[in-house]
Design a protein around this motif. Structure first.
Motif, PDB file in Angstrom:
ATOM      1  N   ILE A  49       0.868  -1.184   0.000  1.00 14.93           N
ATOM      2  CA  ILE A  49       0.000   0.000   0.000  1.00 14.93           C
ATOM      3  C   ILE A  49       0.899   1.226   0.000  1.00 14.93           C
ATOM      4  O   ILE A  49       1.702   1.409   0.926  1.00 14.93           O
ATOM      5  N   VAL A  50       0.784   2.065  -1.007  1.00 15.06           N
ATOM      6  CA  VAL A  50       1.643   3.250  -1.117  1.00 15.06           C
ATOM      7  C   VAL A  50       0.758   4.487  -1.039  1.00 15.06           C
ATOM      8  O   VAL A  50      -0.107   4.709  -1.891  1.00 15.06           O
ATOM      9  N   ILE A  51       0.953   5.287   0.010  1.00 18.70           N
ATOM     10  CA  ILE A  51       0.145   6.488   0.229  1.00 18.70           C
ATOM     11  C   ILE A  51       1.064   7.680   0.486  1.00 18.70           C
ATOM     12  O   ILE A  51       2.216   7.497   0.892  1.00 18.70           O
ATOM     13  N   PRO A  52       0.573   8.901   0.279  1.00 14.51           N
ATOM     14  CA  PRO A  52       1.452  10.062   0.449  1.00 14.51           C
ATOM     15  C   PRO A  52       1.641  10.520   1.888  1.00 14.51           C
ATOM     16  O   PRO A  52       2.601  11.218   2.187  1.00 14.51           O
ATOM     17  N   SER A  53       0.707  10.157   2.804  1.00 12.88           N
ATOM     18  CA  SER A  53       0.778  10.730   4.151  1.00 12.88           C
ATOM     19  C   SER A  53       0.008   9.878   5.153  1.00 12.88           C
ATOM     20  O   SER A  53      -1.016   9.281   4.808  1.00 12.88           O
ATOM     21  N   LEU A  54       0.506   9.838   6.371  1.00 18.77           N
ATOM     22  CA  LEU A  54      -0.258   9.253   7.479  1.00 18.77           C
ATOM     23  C   LEU A  54      -0.819  10.336   8.390  1.00 18.77           C
ATOM     24  O   LEU A  54      -1.722  10.089   9.178  1.00 18.77           O
ATOM     25  N   SER A  55      -0.271  11.560   8.291  1.00 19.73           N
ATOM     26  CA  SER A  55      -0.777  12.655   9.122  1.00 19.73           C
ATOM     27  C   SER A  55      -2.084  13.210   8.562  1.00 19.73           C
ATOM     28  O   SER A  55      -2.892  13.777   9.289  1.00 19.73           O
ATOM     29  N   PHE A  59      -6.154   9.258   4.840  1.00 24.28           N
ATOM     30  CA  PHE A  59      -5.596   7.957   4.497  1.00 24.28           C
ATOM     31  C   PHE A  59      -5.778   6.868   5.553  1.00 24.28           C
ATOM     32  O   PHE A  59      -5.919   5.698   5.196  1.00 24.28           O
ATOM     33  N   PRO A  60      -5.789   7.170   6.863  1.00 28.50           N
ATOM     34  CA  PRO A  60      -6.102   6.106   7.813  1.00 28.50           C
ATOM     35  C   PRO A  60      -7.450   5.442   7.547  1.00 28.50           C
ATOM     36  O   PRO A  60      -7.597   4.221   7.726  1.00 28.50           O
ATOM     37  N   GLU A  61      -8.446   6.204   7.093  1.00 28.95           N
ATOM     38  CA  GLU A  61      -9.744   5.590   6.802  1.00 28.95           C
ATOM     39  C   GLU A  61      -9.683   4.721   5.543  1.00 28.95           C
ATOM     40  O   GLU A  61     -10.326   3.688   5.467  1.00 28.95           O
ATOM     41  N   VAL A  62      -8.892   5.142   4.558  1.00 24.11           N
ATOM     42  CA  VAL A  62      -8.675   4.299   3.370  1.00 24.11           C
ATOM     43  C   VAL A  62      -8.032   2.983   3.800  1.00 24.11           C
ATOM     44  O   VAL A  62      -8.445   1.892   3.375  1.00 24.11           O
ATOM     45  N   LEU A  63      -7.012   3.074   4.670  1.00 25.87           N
ATOM     46  CA  LEU A  63      -6.326   1.874   5.150  1.00 25.87           C
ATOM     47  C   LEU A  63      -7.271   0.961   5.927  1.00 25.87           C
ATOM     48  O   LEU A  63      -7.177  -0.267   5.832  1.00 25.87           O
ATOM     49  N   SER A  64      -8.195   1.565   6.678  1.00 25.49           N
ATOM     50  CA  SER A  64      -9.175   0.750   7.412  1.00 25.49           C
ATOM     51  C   SER A  64     -10.039  -0.050   6.450  1.00 25.49           C
ATOM     52  O   SER A  64     -10.314  -1.232   6.676  1.00 25.49           O
ATOM     53  N   GLY A  65     -10.481   0.596   5.368  1.00 20.47           N
ATOM     54  CA  GLY A  65     -11.285  -0.109   4.375  1.00 20.47           C
ATOM     55  C   GLY A  65     -10.520  -1.252   3.735  1.00 20.47           C
ATOM     56  O   GLY A  65     -11.063  -2.348   3.533  1.00 20.47           O
ATOM     57  N   ILE A  66      -9.235  -1.029   3.430  1.00 24.28           N
ATOM     58  CA  ILE A  66      -8.407  -2.086   2.849  1.00 24.28           C
ATOM     59  C   ILE A  66      -8.255  -3.243   3.830  1.00 24.28           C
ATOM     60  O   ILE A  66      -8.437  -4.414   3.465  1.00 24.28           O
ATOM     61  N   SER A  67      -7.930  -2.926   5.083  1.00 25.12           N
ATOM     62  CA  SER A  67      -7.707  -3.967   6.095  1.00 25.12           C
ATOM     63  C   SER A  67      -8.954  -4.797   6.332  1.00 25.12           C
ATOM     64  O   SER A  67      -8.886  -6.029   6.474  1.00 25.12           O
ATOM     65  N   GLU A  68     -10.106  -4.135   6.389  1.00 21.04           N
ATOM     66  CA  GLU A  68     -11.362  -4.862   6.600  1.00 21.04           C
ATOM     67  C   GLU A  68     -11.614  -5.865   5.485  1.00 21.04           C
ATOM     68  O   GLU A  68     -12.032  -7.001   5.733  1.00 21.04           O
ATOM     69  N   GLU A  69     -11.353  -5.450   4.255  1.00 17.33           N
ATOM     70  CA  GLU A  69     -11.650  -6.323   3.116  1.00 17.33           C
ATOM     71  C   GLU A  69     -10.647  -7.460   2.988  1.00 17.33           C
ATOM     72  O   GLU A  69     -10.979  -8.540   2.505  1.00 17.33           O
ATOM     73  N   LEU A  75      -4.120 -12.318   2.982  1.00 15.08           N
ATOM     74  CA  LEU A  75      -3.240 -11.253   2.512  1.00 15.08           C
ATOM     75  C   LEU A  75      -3.053 -10.204   3.601  1.00 15.08           C
ATOM     76  O   LEU A  75      -4.003  -9.866   4.298  1.00 15.08           O
ATOM     77  N   GLN A  76      -1.838  -9.706   3.728  1.00 15.81           N
ATOM     78  CA  GLN A  76      -1.526  -8.710   4.749  1.00 15.81           C
ATOM     79  C   GLN A  76      -1.061  -7.413   4.096  1.00 15.81           C
ATOM     80  O   GLN A  76      -0.153  -7.418   3.258  1.00 15.81           O
ATOM     81  N   PRO A  77      -1.659  -6.271   4.481  1.00 16.09           N
ATOM     82  CA  PRO A  77      -1.207  -4.999   3.920  1.00 16.09           C
ATOM     83  C   PRO A  77       0.097  -4.532   4.555  1.00 16.09           C
ATOM     84  O   PRO A  77       0.306  -4.669   5.757  1.00 16.09           O
ATOM     85  N   VAL A  78       0.982  -3.999   3.728  1.00 16.31           N
ATOM     86  CA  VAL A  78       2.226  -3.386   4.182  1.00 16.31           C
ATOM     87  C   VAL A  78       2.259  -1.976   3.598  1.00 16.31           C
ATOM     88  O   VAL A  78       2.093  -1.798   2.394  1.00 16.31           O
ATOM     89  N   ARG A 283     -12.020  -0.383   0.363  1.00 17.64           N
ATOM     90  CA  ARG A 283     -12.654  -1.702   0.268  1.00 17.64           C
ATOM     91  C   ARG A 283     -12.682  -2.197  -1.171  1.00 17.64           C
ATOM     92  O   ARG A 283     -12.363  -3.362  -1.447  1.00 17.64           O
ATOM     93  N   LYS A 284     -13.068  -1.340  -2.099  1.00 14.10           N
ATOM     94  CA  LYS A 284     -13.161  -1.749  -3.505  1.00 14.10           C
ATOM     95  C   LYS A 284     -11.792  -2.115  -4.065  1.00 14.10           C
ATOM     96  O   LYS A 284     -11.652  -3.077  -4.830  1.00 14.10           O
ATOM     97  N   ALA A 285     -10.768  -1.345  -3.683  1.00 15.10           N
ATOM     98  CA  ALA A 285      -9.420  -1.648  -4.149  1.00 15.10           C
ATOM     99  C   ALA A 285      -8.952  -3.005  -3.632  1.00 15.10           C
ATOM    100  O   ALA A 285      -8.372  -3.812  -4.373  1.00 15.10           O
ATOM    101  N   ALA A 286      -9.218  -3.272  -2.352  1.00 12.57           N
ATOM    102  CA  ALA A 286      -8.821  -4.552  -1.763  1.00 12.57           C
ATOM    103  C   ALA A 286      -9.587  -5.714  -2.390  1.00 12.57           C
ATOM    104  O   ALA A 286      -9.041  -6.807  -2.570  1.00 12.57           O
ATOM    105  N   GLU A 287     -10.846  -5.491  -2.743  1.00 12.00           N
ATOM    106  CA  GLU A 287     -11.630  -6.528  -3.429  1.00 12.00           C
ATOM    107  C   GLU A 287     -10.953  -6.956  -4.721  1.00 12.00           C
ATOM    108  O   GLU A 287     -10.877  -8.142  -5.045  1.00 12.00           O
ATOM    109  N   ILE A 288     -10.466  -5.979  -5.476  1.00 10.64           N
ATOM    110  CA  ILE A 288      -9.824  -6.288  -6.757  1.00 10.64           C
ATOM    111  C   ILE A 288      -8.540  -7.080  -6.534  1.00 10.64           C
ATOM    112  O   ILE A 288      -8.297  -8.104  -7.177  1.00 10.64           O
TER     113      ILE A 288
END
Length: 318
Positions: A49-55, A59-69, A75-78, A283-288
């Protein structure tokens, strides 16, 4: 073979047997050697997972959607962070792809030539997220930031505001903010208007920045009747400054941000914003990447979500 199937979360194993194997592994402190498995499969069960910022609260909410899916997929997100730097993105991608992950999810459509070449040759599902205004490498999940800016301009003009200022990040690397501003200006132009003033900043999105920028632009151009912020964090700082200094919001001065972050729920007045569909994008990205419901195919899918304006308490209701 049974133990191997359980630990790799594969094969037909009864629930009772699975529990016994997992209990024994836990008691022994056993951790499977993923590198050994990867030598045979040429892949590890990691998703880069490549994102521009954690601050940035987006993006934390995007990461939550990925992790949930990905939770039950094996599969483990890094996560790698680029700080909006194209060169840093290139370096992060190089390191991640050297581990032969099972997929890559990356924010944005704009990359260096080298980064794009790495993505095109990765041989795994690649999903570019957050933006659909441009050509993707493989699959794309996001919103049209240009259209989001245009819709916000239309709503502001419809509410009767005419002297409009923009406050946001400097644009060279924040392509999504740039596209929103372009769409916003297009929407104003369609109504025969143009931005009356603008104020830009560098660095993290913060309440203090919003306060400082709002004070600066209103002192310079005191007849502004609306301030459009490129994100909710600086918009929240601007709202607090306006309320503390006695501005009639939204009667004489309207305000709006972008992203729809939860922070807005704790303000004295709800800032108008636009929901950017962050969790759903994840979530949609992780589904793919996980092949659900896409049969694991490397895809070329484009999923565009539609953000919705939340008028809050800072735009006049006609």
């Amino acid at each position: 073979m049974t133990v191997s199937r359980v630990l790799r979360n594969r094969g037909d194993v009864s629930e009772a047997t699975r529990e016994k194997v997992l209990e024994a592994a836990k008691a022994l402190g056993y951790v499977p050697n993923k590198i050994a498995g990867a030598l045979a499969s040429q892949r590890v069960n990691l998703v880069g997972i490549v994102i521009p910022s954690l601050s940035n609260l987006v993006f934390p909410e995007v990461l939550s959607g990925i992790s949930e899916e990905l939770e039950d997929t094996g599969l483990q997100p890094v996560v790698g962070v680029t700080n909006y730097s194209p060169d840093k993105e290139e370096a992060v991608l190089y390191e991640m792809l050297s581990w032969r992950p099972s997929g890559v999810i990356i924010a944005g459509l704009e990359h260096t030539e080298a980064a794009r070449a790495m993505l095109e040759n990765a041989g795994v599902p690649v999903v570019e997220i957050m933006d659909v205004d441009g050509a993707g490498v493989d699959s794309v999940v996001g919103i049209s930031h240009r259209r989001a800016g245009r819709h916000m301009a239309e709503a502001i003009v419809a509410a009767g505001y005419r002297r409009i200022g923009f406050l946001g990040t400097k644009m060279p690397e924040d392509h999504r903010a740039r596209k929103r501003l372009e769409g916003f200006e297009e929407g104003l132009a369609a109504a025969g208007l143009a931005l009356a003033d603008s104020e830009f900043y560098q660095g993290g999105s913060a309440l203090l920045k919003g306060r400082e920028m709002t004070e600066a632009i209103l002192k310079r151009t005191p007849d502004l009747d609306f301030l459009y912020y490129s994100n909710d964090m600086i918009g929240a700082g601007g709202l607090l400054w306006c309320l503390e200094n006695g501005y009639d919001v939204p009667g004489k001065l309207g305000l709006a941000g972008f992203n729809g972050v939860d922070l807005l729920d704790g303000l004295p007045r709800k800032l108008a914003t636009m929901d950017a569909c962050r969790r759903e994008i994840g979530r949609k990205a992780a589904e793919i990447v996980a092949g659900r419901p896409h049969s694991g195919a490397i895809g070329g899918e484009v999923i565009e979500l539609e953000p919705v304006i939340e008028f809050g308490d800072t735009i006049r209701k006609l």
